[in-house]
Design a protein around this motif. Structure first.
Motif, PDB file in Angstrom:
ATOM      1  N   LEU A   1      45.457  35.918  44.407  1.00 11.20           N
ATOM      2  CA  LEU A   1      45.425  36.386  43.024  1.00 11.20           C
ATOM      3  C   LEU A   1      44.351  37.449  42.801  1.00 11.20           C
ATOM      4  N   ARG A   2      43.320  37.449  43.616  1.00 13.40           N
ATOM      5  CA  ARG A   2      42.271  38.464  43.490  1.00 13.40           C
ATOM      6  C   ARG A   2      42.760  39.843  43.917  1.00 13.40           C
ATOM      7  N   GLU A   3      43.816  39.886  44.751  1.00 17.40           N
ATOM      8  CA  GLU A   3      44.216  41.137  45.383  1.00 17.40           C
ATOM      9  C   GLU A   3      45.621  41.602  45.010  1.00 17.40           C
ATOM     10  N   PHE A   4      46.434  40.737  44.415  1.00 18.72           N
ATOM     11  CA  PHE A   4      47.837  41.085  44.140  1.00 18.72           C
ATOM     12  C   PHE A   4      47.905  42.034  42.950  1.00 18.72           C
TER      13      PHE A   4
ATOM     14  N   VAL B   1      39.888  33.837  34.958  1.00 18.51           N
ATOM     15  CA  VAL B   1      41.039  34.663  34.599  1.00 18.51           C
ATOM     16  C   VAL B   1      40.696  36.145  34.751  1.00 18.51           C
ATOM     17  N   SER B   2      39.478  36.499  34.462  1.00 12.74           N
ATOM     18  CA  SER B   2      39.057  37.902  34.570  1.00 12.74           C
ATOM     19  C   SER B   2      39.095  38.418  36.006  1.00 12.74           C
ATOM     20  N   ASP B   3      39.167  37.514  36.992  1.00  9.43           N
ATOM     21  CA  ASP B   3      39.210  37.917  38.400  1.00  9.43           C
ATOM     22  C   ASP B   3      40.633  38.076  38.930  1.00  9.43           C
ATOM     23  N   ILE B   4      41.636  37.790  38.092  1.00 10.55           N
ATOM     24  CA  ILE B   4      43.030  38.002  38.498  1.00 10.55           C
ATOM     25  C   ILE B   4      43.347  39.475  38.338  1.00 10.55           C
ATOM     26  N   LEU B   5      43.919  40.079  39.369  1.00 13.47           N
ATOM     27  CA  LEU B   5      44.146  41.521  39.336  1.00 13.47           C
ATOM     28  C   LEU B   5      45.322  41.914  38.438  1.00 13.47           C
ATOM     29  N   ILE B   6      46.416  41.130  38.457  1.00 15.47           N
ATOM     30  CA  ILE B   6      47.576  41.483  37.633  1.00 15.47           C
ATOM     31  C   ILE B   6      47.251  41.280  36.152  1.00 15.47           C
ATOM     32  N   GLN B   7      47.828  42.135  35.313  1.00 17.83           N
ATOM     33  CA  GLN B   7      47.522  42.149  33.901  1.00 17.83           C
ATOM     34  C   GLN B   7      48.582  41.408  33.091  1.00 17.83           C
ATOM     35  N   GLY B   8      48.187  40.958  31.903  1.00 19.85           N
ATOM     36  CA  GLY B   8      49.131  40.347  30.974  1.00 19.85           C
ATOM     37  C   GLY B   8      49.012  38.838  30.933  1.00 19.85           C
TER      38      GLY B   8
END
Length: 466
Positions: free
Chosen positions: A321-324, A286-293
């Motif tokens: 998901l890494r870049e969005f 989850v920590s590697d997903i760029l979008i927050q929340g």
């Protein structure tokens, strides 16, 4: 990676004849706007001669339409709906309620009432992914489109986002269509047969148009009626498919912020880190997903489930998901000034979106809210406001309603402009705080749209001195 799409349309004729529309039909388009214009363009391209009616005297786009379609029969104003009963088919724009008395009378008489999505579904040959929900639709639609493109396939994205669905047909047939659909679009659509469909979540919204929350929910749930694969939020209790006999034989996939192993796309703790998991396979921390929340974790899981339904392996899709970075006006970080974080969540036009924003922030919050409540019940925000919001700044049409709801649980401040709200928030905030614009209301009482509201907030924040 396996990617195999079924390009066999459920409507092999690919023709308006499937809907009983012939050159002799009298087709009336009800409501102009972006959707109405796309319907007229489509019908004229089919060599038909539709009529346009709009109860507004001067709807947006009317002048352009008259300049470019000199022979089109156009009726506007308060008596525009007087002769709807002369039609063989009505195509009703989503901004026009089906409960409008003249339209209800036409329905009772047996005249066929259609939507732009019906016309699109008849002609589109590529698989359709259909996405709705109270919140997160645009984020998930964009993610799914990006994931399909990342897999090396062509994709066309539209509907309630960007390009109207019918205008997508002007380009070469893609490998897949991805449509964001509102409840207004779905309530009048009966020919959509998506390969995969999802209701992301449900919270009270548009209760100024629907009789109650159940009526609104049913409009959303209709997206599942003829879907091949149903994607369902495992954690969503307000949408129970088990009572709908049309769904018993459907293929179902579940997503959600849960570690329950019955959920196909879920979370799991691995070595003290939270991971996205699909079919028991860890995909991405989850920590590697760029979008927050936290709500965007749910959105990411939904997107993975949707592309899996058209045989794009989730392990490949997680690269997106890494870049969005997310979309403007949706938990958008505007500025970090004097250790105060300013966030623009202007797209939070209902209480559900505001609640998700509040739950995703761990610091003390100064909340800016208000606008047109659309008959919403704000009380569902009470616990989060009591726990997290030190001060609440309200403005707009229903500011007094917000004031009355929350004045016993937080400090309330009433202002008249977004600029005044930013100035006041500056004086109220201190190091470590978050100033959050998450209105829980529509914007049209004060702004052209939520984008204009968000831009006004961002401009005011960026003008604050260092």
């Amino acid at each position: 990676m396996v990617f195999a799409l079924n390009n066999q349309s459920p409507y092999p004729c690919h023709s308006l004849e499937c809907l009983g529309i012939t050159p002799d039909s009298k087709v009336i388009v009800v409501g102009l706007g972006v959707t109405g214009m796309s319907v007229l363009r489509y019908l004229l391209k089919q060599q038909l001669h539709p009529m346009l009616v709009d109860s507004r005297a001067n709807p947006p786009g009317l002048e352009e339409l008259r300049d470019n379609c000199l022979e089109l029969d156009i009726t506007t104003g308060e008596h525009a709906f007087d002769h709807l009963d002369t039609a063989t088919h009505l195509i009703v724009s989503p901004g026009v309620a089906l409960t409008t008395p003249e339209i209800e009378a036409v329905r009772q008489s047996g005249i066929q009432i259609l939507s732009d999505i019906d016309l699109f579904a008849i002609e589109a040959a590529a698989p359709i992914i259909a996405i709705t929900g109270s919140n997160g639709k645009t984020t998930v639609t964009t993610l799914v489109g990006n994931m399909i493109a990342h897999a090396g396939k062509s994709v066309a994205v539209g509907g309630n986002i960007g390009t109207p669905a019918l205008d997508l047909l002007n380009a070469p047939e893609p490998d897949a269509y991805v449509l964001e659909l509102s409840s207004f679009q779905l309530e009048n659509t009966c020919h959509l047969q998506p390969e995969a469909a999802v209701v992301l979540n449900l919270s009270a919204d548009h209760l100024d148009r629907y009789d109650d929350f159940s009526d609104y929910s049913q409009a959303k749930a209709s997206i599942y009626n003829d879907a091949t694969v149903i994607i369902k939020n495992f954690c969503e209790q307000s949408l129970d498919l088990n009572d709908n006999c049309r769904h018993h034989d459907k293929k179902k996939r579940y997503f959600g912020i849960t570690d329950d192993q019955e959920c196909h796309f879920r979370l799991e703790m691995i070595d003290d880190k939270e991971w996205l998991v699909a079919y028991d396979q860890p995909l991405l921390a989850v920590s590697d997903i760029l979008i927050q929340g936290r709500h965007n974790i749910s959105n990411a899981l939904a997107a993975l489930a949707l592309v899996d339904a058209i045989n794009i392996h989730p392990a490949s899709a997680v690269a997106v998901l890494r870049e969005f970075p997310g979309l403007p006006h949706r938990m958008e970080m505007v500025r970090d000034l004097h250790e105060v974080t300013w966030i623009n969540d202007s797209k939070a036009t209902n209480v559900g979106a505001c609640l998700a924003a509040l739950q995703g922030i761990n610091s003390r919050i100064i909340l800016i809210a208000g606008g047109d409540a659309k008959a919403a019940d704000f009380s569902v925000l009470s616990n989060s406001i009591n726990e997290k919001v030190s001060d609440m700044i309200v403005l707009g049409k229903d500011a007094d309603l917000l004031q009355n709801t929350f004045q016993t649980i937080t400090n309330m401040h009433h202002v008249h402009t977004i600029e005044d709200a930013v100035t006041l928030a500056t004086s109220l905030s201190s190091s470590g705080d978050t100033v959050l614009l998450s209105p829980a209301c529509a914007s049209l009482d004060m702004f052209k749209d939520y984008q204009a509201r968000g831009d006004a907030f961002k401009n005011a924040v960026m003008r604050l001195p260092q």
